[in-house]
Design an enzyme around this catalytic site. Structure first.
Site, PDB file in Angstrom:
ATOM      1  N   ASN A  11       0.863  -1.174   0.000  1.00 21.00           N
ATOM      2  CA  ASN A  11       0.000   0.000   0.000  1.00 21.00           C
ATOM      3  C   ASN A  11       0.902   1.227   0.000  1.00 21.00           C
ATOM      4  OD1 ASN A  11      -1.768   2.089   0.509  1.00 21.00           O
ATOM      5  ND2 ASN A  11      -2.264   1.453   2.607  1.00 21.00           N
ATOM      6  N   LYS A  13       0.086   4.301  -0.255  1.00 23.46           N
ATOM      7  CA  LYS A  13      -0.510   5.521   0.326  1.00 23.46           C
ATOM      8  C   LYS A  13      -0.278   6.704  -0.632  1.00 23.46           C
ATOM      9  CE  LYS A  13       0.119   3.352   4.762  1.00 23.46           C
ATOM     10  NZ  LYS A  13       0.270   3.453   6.199  1.00 23.46           N
ATOM     11  N   HIS A 101      -9.305   1.529   5.385  1.00 24.31           N
ATOM     12  CA  HIS A 101      -7.990   1.678   6.013  1.00 24.31           C
ATOM     13  C   HIS A 101      -8.129   2.635   7.205  1.00 24.31           C
ATOM     14  CE1 HIS A 101      -3.812   2.774   6.662  1.00 24.31           C
ATOM     15  NE2 HIS A 101      -3.490   1.675   6.000  1.00 24.31           N
ATOM     16  N   GLU A 103      -6.398   5.013   8.147  1.00 27.73           N
ATOM     17  CA  GLU A 103      -6.175   6.422   7.812  1.00 27.73           C
ATOM     18  C   GLU A 103      -7.437   7.039   7.209  1.00 27.73           C
ATOM     19  OE1 GLU A 103      -2.570   5.802   5.558  1.00 27.73           O
ATOM     20  OE2 GLU A 103      -1.588   5.209   7.413  1.00 27.73           O
ATOM     21  N   GLU A 173      -4.834  -4.407  11.107  1.00 30.85           N
ATOM     22  CA  GLU A 173      -3.775  -3.399  11.181  1.00 30.85           C
ATOM     23  C   GLU A 173      -3.929  -2.600  12.474  1.00 30.85           C
ATOM     24  OE1 GLU A 173      -1.963  -2.338   7.125  1.00 30.85           O
ATOM     25  OE2 GLU A 173      -3.660  -1.009   7.436  1.00 30.85           O
ATOM     26  N   GLY A 179       3.293   2.706  10.570  1.00 33.17           N
ATOM     27  CA  GLY A 179       4.246   3.792  10.339  1.00 33.17           C
ATOM     28  C   GLY A 179       5.040   4.182  11.570  1.00 33.17           C
ATOM     29  N   SER A 219       4.070  -1.854  10.169  1.00 38.60           N
ATOM     30  CA  SER A 219       5.534  -1.938  10.264  1.00 38.60           C
ATOM     31  C   SER A 219       6.086  -3.310   9.903  1.00 38.60           C
ATOM     32  CB  SER A 219       6.012  -1.510  11.654  1.00 38.60           C
ATOM     33  OG  SER A 219       5.662  -0.157  11.891  1.00 38.60           O
TER      34      SER A 219
END
Ligand code: 13P
Length: 258
Positions: A11, A13, A101, A103, A173, A179, A219
């Site tokens: 991904n 992003k 997701h 985010e 996730e 991240g 990660s």
């Protein structure tokens, strides 16, 4: 043993313009072998503006890399400025669409209801949703990781039948691992992925539970991929940062030969 071919997804992003995307896919293709594709499925999820370039590259060079998207709207068309409709992705031969997701949920206000509509829309157009779920650090520390994820699974899979769910991918996730360089331990990741499979089984039956693929994301790096992938309920990885670099992503895809 259920036959769940692992799915390793990159991904990207909001990284890589279409030139950078082409270079990264070419390099990835150069690094991966026939045996790698035999062992695992590999998808890349570039930004929307890159999709057509990457589709053309994959098809012209007959690459086994699978094209994915990061998001979509739930309507087929309409007055929704700035949105991308599922039929547009279908036309680009997109196979996997990341939906919900963290985010999107945390930064852009996506609700479970919206995620559920997107899952339906992706399936309606013959593509496979990679439906994301996961808890924040605060929720984990308060012992609320399991109810949070259970609630997402319950709400986001509403109205689907067993056959639809069995073909899907769910990505666990944990938000605190995205991240941050912090990874869930293989045992913790396994516990949550196994919970997801159990919940799917309770609702849609044992066959669906053993068919669905559950990815871990947060990660994932070349150094930790093998330990995560060794867990019985982890069927793949959704990789952010490390997938931007073709060498690192290839090393993750090749976890089995590490
Ligand atoms: P990182 O691998 O950068 O932690 O991102 C994970 C992720 O969000 C993939 O969707």
């Amino acid at each position: 043993m259920p036959d769940r071919k692992p799915l390793m997804s990159g991904n990207w992003k909001m990284h890589h313009n279409h030139f950078e995307a082409i270079q990264t896919v070419q390099k990835l293709h150069y690094r991966l072998t026939r045996d790698d594709y035999r062992a695992v499925d590999v998808s890349v999820h570039p930004p929307f503006t890159d999709l057509r370039s990457i589709q053309t590259l994959i098809e012209a060079d007959k690459m086994d890399i699978i094209l994915g998207a990061q998001n979509c709207h739930w309507e087929d068309s309409g007055a929704f400025t700035g949105e991308v409709a599922p039929p547009m992705l279908e036309k680009l031969n997109v196979s996997y669409v990341i939906v919900g997701h963290s985010e999107r949920r945390e930064l852009f206000g996506e609700t479970d209801e919206m995620v559920s509509m997107k899952v339906h829309a992706v399936l309606k157009h013959g593509m496979t949703p990679i439906m994301c779920c996961g808890e924040t650090l605060e929720e984990r520390e308060a012992g609320r990781a399991e109810p949070k994820v259970a609630g997402q699974i319950e709400a986001d899979l509403a109205g689907l039948d067993a056959a639809q769910v069995g073909g899907m991918v769910i990505a666990y996730e944990p938000i605190w691992a995205i991240g941050t360089g912090k990874t869930a331990t293989p045992d913790d990741a396994q516990a949550m992925c196994s919970l997801i499979r159990r919940l799917v089984g309770e609702r849609f039956g044992p066959e669906t539970a053993s068919a669905i693929r559950v990815q871990y994301g947060g990660s994932v790096k070349p150094g930790n991929a093998a330990a995560l992938m060794a867990q019985p309920d982890i069927d793949g990885a959704l990789v952010g940062g490390a997938s931007l670099d073709a060498d690192d992503f290839a090393a993750i895809v090749q976890y089995h030969s590490a």
